[in-house]
Every structure is written in C-alpha cells, then in structure tokens.
Design a protein around this motif. Sequence first.
Motif, PDB file in Angstrom:
ATOM      1  N   HIS A 134       0.811  -1.213   0.000  1.00  0.00           N
ATOM      2  CA  HIS A 134       0.000   0.000   0.000  1.00  0.00           C
ATOM      3  C   HIS A 134       0.850   1.271   0.000  1.00  0.00           C
ATOM      4  CE1 HIS A 134      -2.685  -3.103   1.852  1.00  0.00           C
ATOM      5  NE2 HIS A 134      -3.539  -2.567   0.990  1.00  0.00           N
ATOM      6  N   LEU A 135       2.158   1.134   0.170  1.00  0.00           N
ATOM      7  CA  LEU A 135       3.051   2.287   0.245  1.00  0.00           C
ATOM      8  C   LEU A 135       3.950   2.346  -0.978  1.00  0.00           C
ATOM      9  CD1 LEU A 135       4.187   2.089   3.978  1.00  0.00           C
ATOM     10  CD2 LEU A 135       2.491   3.648   3.021  1.00  0.00           C
ATOM     11  N   PHE A 136       4.151   3.530  -1.485  1.00  0.00           N
ATOM     12  CA  PHE A 136       5.156   3.728  -2.526  1.00  0.00           C
ATOM     13  C   PHE A 136       5.681   5.156  -2.429  1.00  0.00           C
ATOM     14  CE2 PHE A 136       0.993   4.413  -4.378  1.00  0.00           C
ATOM     15  CZ  PHE A 136       1.107   5.613  -5.054  1.00  0.00           C
ATOM     16  N   VAL A 137       6.826   5.394  -3.077  1.00  0.00           N
ATOM     17  CA  VAL A 137       7.554   6.660  -2.969  1.00  0.00           C
ATOM     18  C   VAL A 137       7.753   7.223  -4.368  1.00  0.00           C
ATOM     19  CG1 VAL A 137       9.670   7.750  -2.138  1.00  0.00           C
ATOM     20  CG2 VAL A 137       8.737   5.793  -0.913  1.00  0.00           C
ATOM     21  N   SER A 138       7.688   8.545  -4.478  1.00  0.00           N
ATOM     22  CA  SER A 138       7.932   9.201  -5.762  1.00  0.00           C
ATOM     23  C   SER A 138       8.907  10.356  -5.564  1.00  0.00           C
ATOM     24  CB  SER A 138       6.622   9.712  -6.372  1.00  0.00           C
ATOM     25  OG  SER A 138       6.031  10.699  -5.537  1.00  0.00           O
ATOM     26  N   GLY A 139       9.669  10.653  -6.607  1.00  0.00           N
ATOM     27  CA  GLY A 139      10.622  11.759  -6.587  1.00  0.00           C
ATOM     28  C   GLY A 139      10.384  12.685  -7.764  1.00  0.00           C
ATOM     29  N   VAL A 151       6.061  10.207   0.185  1.00  0.00           N
ATOM     30  CA  VAL A 151       5.603   8.855   0.497  1.00  0.00           C
ATOM     31  C   VAL A 151       4.074   8.861   0.438  1.00  0.00           C
ATOM     32  CG1 VAL A 151       5.628   6.994   2.198  1.00  0.00           C
ATOM     33  CG2 VAL A 151       7.615   8.520   1.991  1.00  0.00           C
ATOM     34  N   TRP A 152       3.491   7.908  -0.321  1.00  0.00           N
ATOM     35  CA  TRP A 152       2.039   7.834  -0.505  1.00  0.00           C
ATOM     36  C   TRP A 152       1.507   6.542   0.097  1.00  0.00           C
ATOM     37  CZ3 TRP A 152       0.694  12.389  -2.718  1.00  0.00           C
ATOM     38  CH2 TRP A 152       1.644  13.040  -3.523  1.00  0.00           C
ATOM     39  N   ASP A 153       0.314   6.617   0.666  1.00  0.00           N
ATOM     40  CA  ASP A 153      -0.370   5.446   1.233  1.00  0.00           C
ATOM     41  C   ASP A 153      -1.734   5.337   0.562  1.00  0.00           C
ATOM     42  OD1 ASP A 153      -1.474   3.419   2.693  1.00  0.00           O
ATOM     43  OD2 ASP A 153      -0.774   4.167   4.621  1.00  0.00           O
ATOM     44  N   VAL A 154      -1.965   4.197  -0.099  1.00  0.00           N
ATOM     45  CA  VAL A 154      -3.211   3.998  -0.837  1.00  0.00           C
ATOM     46  C   VAL A 154      -4.407   3.933   0.106  1.00  0.00           C
ATOM     47  CG1 VAL A 154      -4.416   2.430  -2.414  1.00  0.00           C
ATOM     48  CG2 VAL A 154      -1.955   2.820  -2.663  1.00  0.00           C
ATOM     49  N   GLY A 185      -7.077   4.865   2.716  1.00  0.00           N
ATOM     50  CA  GLY A 185      -7.642   6.076   3.285  1.00  0.00           C
ATOM     51  C   GLY A 185      -7.086   7.334   2.676  1.00  0.00           C
ATOM     52  N   SER A 186      -6.723   7.319   1.378  1.00  0.00           N
ATOM     53  CA  SER A 186      -6.167   8.525   0.771  1.00  0.00           C
ATOM     54  C   SER A 186      -7.182   9.188  -0.129  1.00  0.00           C
ATOM     55  CB  SER A 186      -4.893   8.228  -0.004  1.00  0.00           C
ATOM     56  OG  SER A 186      -4.763   6.918  -0.342  1.00  0.00           O
ATOM     57  N   GLY A 187      -8.356   9.456   0.404  1.00  0.00           N
ATOM     58  CA  GLY A 187      -9.354  10.167  -0.380  1.00  0.00           C
ATOM     59  C   GLY A 187      -8.906  11.568  -0.733  1.00  0.00           C
ATOM     60  N   SER A 188      -8.075  12.156   0.133  1.00  0.00           N
ATOM     61  CA  SER A 188      -7.586  13.514  -0.129  1.00  0.00           C
ATOM     62  C   SER A 188      -6.486  13.535  -1.172  1.00  0.00           C
ATOM     63  CB  SER A 188      -7.064  14.135   1.169  1.00  0.00           C
ATOM     64  OG  SER A 188      -5.967  13.383   1.664  1.00  0.00           O
ATOM     65  N   GLY A 189      -5.837  12.382  -1.407  1.00  0.00           N
ATOM     66  CA  GLY A 189      -4.756  12.323  -2.381  1.00  0.00           C
ATOM     67  C   GLY A 189      -3.506  13.036  -1.958  1.00  0.00           C
ATOM     68  N   LYS A 190      -3.285  13.221  -0.653  1.00  0.00           N
ATOM     69  CA  LYS A 190      -2.117  13.914  -0.145  1.00  0.00           C
ATOM     70  C   LYS A 190      -1.089  12.915   0.369  1.00  0.00           C
ATOM     71  CE  LYS A 190      -4.553  18.152   1.150  1.00  0.00           C
ATOM     72  NZ  LYS A 190      -4.865  19.101   2.247  1.00  0.00           N
ATOM     73  N   SER A 191       0.173  13.322   0.351  1.00  0.00           N
ATOM     74  CA  SER A 191       1.240  12.428   0.805  1.00  0.00           C
ATOM     75  C   SER A 191       1.247  12.335   2.326  1.00  0.00           C
ATOM     76  CB  SER A 191       2.589  12.936   0.308  1.00  0.00           C
ATOM     77  OG  SER A 191       2.871  14.209   0.847  1.00  0.00           O
ATOM     78  N   VAL A 192       1.709  11.177   2.824  1.00  0.00           N
ATOM     79  CA  VAL A 192       1.792  10.986   4.265  1.00  0.00           C
ATOM     80  C   VAL A 192       3.127  11.473   4.819  1.00  0.00           C
ATOM     81  CG1 VAL A 192       0.186   9.055   4.241  1.00  0.00           C
ATOM     82  CG2 VAL A 192       2.628   8.617   3.940  1.00  0.00           C
ATOM     83  N   MET A 193       4.088  11.695   3.925  1.00  0.00           N
ATOM     84  CA  MET A 193       5.402  12.176   4.371  1.00  0.00           C
ATOM     85  C   MET A 193       6.135  12.752   3.161  1.00  0.00           C
ATOM     86  SD  MET A 193       8.493  10.042   6.205  1.00  0.00           S
ATOM     87  CE  MET A 193       7.370   9.489   7.481  1.00  0.00           C
TER      88      MET A 193
END
Length: 528
Positions: free
Chosen positions: A185-190, A198-201, A203-211
């Motif tokens: 459920h976690l992946f990272v983008s640069g 860092v994104w978490d699939v 509960g990400s209705g807002s589409g915002k990064s968790v870190m």
Amino acid sequence: MADTTTYPTKPRLKPPSKTPSTSPESTFWKSFKTPTSDNLPNLTLTSSVTSLNFSPSHPHHLAATHGASLTLFSPSLTTSNIHSFKDSSFSASFRSDGLLLAAASASANIHVFDTKTRHQLRLLKSHSRPVRVSKFPYSDKLHLFSGGDDSVVKYWDVATETRLIDFIGHKDYVRAGCASPVDDHLFVSGSYDHTVRVWDVRGSGSGKSVMGFDHGKPVEDVVVLPSGGLVATAGGNVVKIWDVIAGGKCVYTLDGHNKTVTSICVGKVGKRGGGDVSEEYRLLSVSLDGYMKVFDYANMKVTFSMRFPSPLVSVAYSPDCSRRAIGTSNGTIYMGKRKKKVEEGVKDVVGNVFEYREEPKKRVLKPSFFRYFHRGQSEKPREGDYLVLRQKRVKLTEHDKLLKKFRHKEAFVSVLRKKNPDNVVAVMEELVARKRLFKSVSNLDIEELEILLMFLQKYTTLPRFSGLLMPFANKVIEMRAEDIRANGSLMVQIRNIKRSIQEELRIQQSLLELQGVISPLMRIAGRN
C-alpha cells in the motif's frame, strides 16, 4: 674497479608508493565480466537506455527501454523487441510473477504487455503529459502506479484500465518512483521540485502524501531499501539515505560522483547457502561522470568503484546475483555476468558459495616419456618450502648504463637532455656520492653548459629541489664564470636565473609579511 651502480638511480626525495591491497568485495564486483559491444552487437541499441529492469522470476529476463522500443534480453543475450510505442519509452517494470511487463511513454500512456507473447494487453490513459514512471507494487498483481511530467502520481487497476486515485503534491516533473518491499500500500515518488513523497493507498481520499522530504536537487531516482525503513534518493551529484521511521531524517549523504547521478538500485553480495549466512545488500549508483559506485549503507562507506567510457543513465541487478546491467547515453549496455554458484557448504568471504567440480584424473607419467624428466617445473610452492629465486634482470636507462661504465659527464648530459627533473636530481645525488659532480660540470662544453643553466633556471626555485640546486647553481656560476662572460646566450640564461630567484624572494617576503599579520590573530583566538 668495482661496479658501484647495479640498480637504476632513483630520487630519494619522495617515499616509495604502497600498492593498495584488493579487498574481497572488490574481487566480488570485478568478477562480473563485462563484454564489449564489439563482441556482442545485440548489446548496442539505437539510442539512450532510459531504464533497465530484471524480471523477479526465473530465468530473470532483462527489459530495456530505448527510443520508441522495449527490448527483452534472455540470459543467453538473445533479444526480442516490442515496437508498440509512438514516442520515447521509459520505466520498464515487471510484475512480481514476471508474467506482465509495464512501460511508460512520452505519448502520456502506460503500456502493459504479456512477457511470453509480447502482445499488448492494456493501455492506461489519463496523464496529460509524458509519463516517466510506471511501477508494479512489490507483490500486488492487480495494481500499478505511475507519474509523469504533469506532476501527478496515479494509482491504477490494471485489469479494468481504471484510474483509482490521483495523488497531488508535486510541483514539477515526476521522474522517479519505487514501491515499498514490505507493504504493497506504500510507494515513494521523486520529482524535479527537489522533493520525495511517500504515498499510502489506504484512506487517501484527499490524495495527499503521508510524508515528504527535500533532497535539495532535482530527484532522478528513488529506491526503498529492503528493510522498508530507509529510502535512497539520487539527484545532482549526491545520493542520500533517509530514515522514514524517524520522520524523514537524512542519515547519510554520498557525494562521490562528479556529475549528475542518474540511477540507483539495490544488489546483493550474499546468498543464503545454508547455516547462518545472511544476505548483504549494497546500493549501486551510476552517473554521467561514467562511474558506477557500490555503497555499503549498513557501514556507511563506498566499497567499490568502476569507470566506464560513456555517461551512464541506468543500472539494474538480477535477483540471483549473477548479472549486472548498466545502460549508457549512447545506447550501449554493459552486461556483467558471473558464474552461477550451485554447491552449498563452501563459501567465500561475502557469503557466496563456490561451484564444485570434480578434478580430472591426471595422466600417469612413465620414464619413457619426455615430460617425465620435466615434471614438477610448474608446481607452485607450498607453505614451508625454501624458494631459490632467479635474480630478475634489471632494465637500465641510458644514463644508468653510462654511470655503470663510470662515464660520469656523459651520464649527466644524457639525463639533462631527457628533461626529467627527478632523474636529473637522482643522477646529481649519485655523482655527489662519487665525488664527481663538479668534475663533470667543469668538463661541459658551451652547448651542454647552456642546457644545464636552462635546467637550473626552471627548477632551482622549486621547494623540493631548491635545497640541492641553489648551492649547486652558485658553484656552477663561480666555476664557469669566464665562459659565461664570453658567451651572450649564457649571459641570457644567468639573467633568467637571477630573475627567477628575485621573484621567489619577493614571494617569500610577501608570505612572511602575511604570517606576521596572521600570527597575532591566531594567538588571540587561542586565548579565547
């Protein structure tokens, strides 16, 4: 008369250099034999190799994107090309079972292929600009995430070609991404906005990064390390290691490259071969400066470095530790391959096991054979054996040969004509030891004396030679004063020597004045 020169003359001004020892890890990485493109034409592609990726399933095919094509390499280096792209292709990625292969394109689409038939199964359309990242999760077979020049990261359902989530947060091109190896459920983008998110699939209705954290340079590549708690990022000429558990703290910065680091990947130098031998991971980085570097992030040190003749843009390492591929900007792939290790129980220092082969039976030699009387000449010595070694033949230079024949003046003139200051000083020291230096100077003719004065004008003021050459120059001028006054070219050389010495004295005087200014300041700083 005894021969006083047996070995070549060497300057005594510098200590002998020590030969660096080869570490076991260097031996491991050097064992990847790299064929050249001349021997293997199928490793030379049409354009820059934008990405490389090994299949996680046996036999670990290699996928390479270049130009508007996607090429699959088998372990035997046979190729299969896929030409379903209308524009440049990027970011080849295998699914966890190796049956599907995804690749992004500059036409803003993501293509999904069947690796066996090479047919396109899905075409994912939603990005508005070129897509540079397409990655399958670590073990999830149903989803895929992507990122592109529209600054949006998207999460897909591959089976239905449906975009599930748009992740908004980057402000520039998204050029790198990696899935977490411990949580699908976690992946990272640069991104080129210098940030890594860092994104978490869940509960990400807002589409915002968790870190998120700032690399400080445009991010070219990002890798989540096998523990899942560390993230490596590449951008500019540095690679940084981040601790995600500690809230995105930078724990180490690797700045060994001179140009932009274009790609990084994780490789193993150990395999589980029985007992308690554990895997040891390394981080491989490649750069436009042509260097590949291997980084031991557990001990925070670079363990190996190798130079290639072209700028490097992509790197990949096979899961079975047998192959390493590096792509260049001119379309060449350097494929390093090791022998596969199959036998357990016999391991080297980095945890790999050696292949066991039965030793072939030796032919028994009889006294009637010619080789019987030459047996043992190629045997290697064992521990405790007394060795009688032949004295190696020493290759002498021209001036050493002349010194050996006691032709001192000719040796001095010969080394002066070679214009190597270290050798000239070495011969002068040898002539001083023989008490023949000034005798040789007194026998020089006008042309040879001019060569000597030119040498003194050039090297007398150098600090490492001045201790010997300064008093020697005074003595030469005193001995050959009459010849110098009678010759115009020699007078020119004397004026040049005088001018060089005056300039050196001026520099030394300036340095002394500067020291007089700095010394009181240093004493005041020491009291505080």
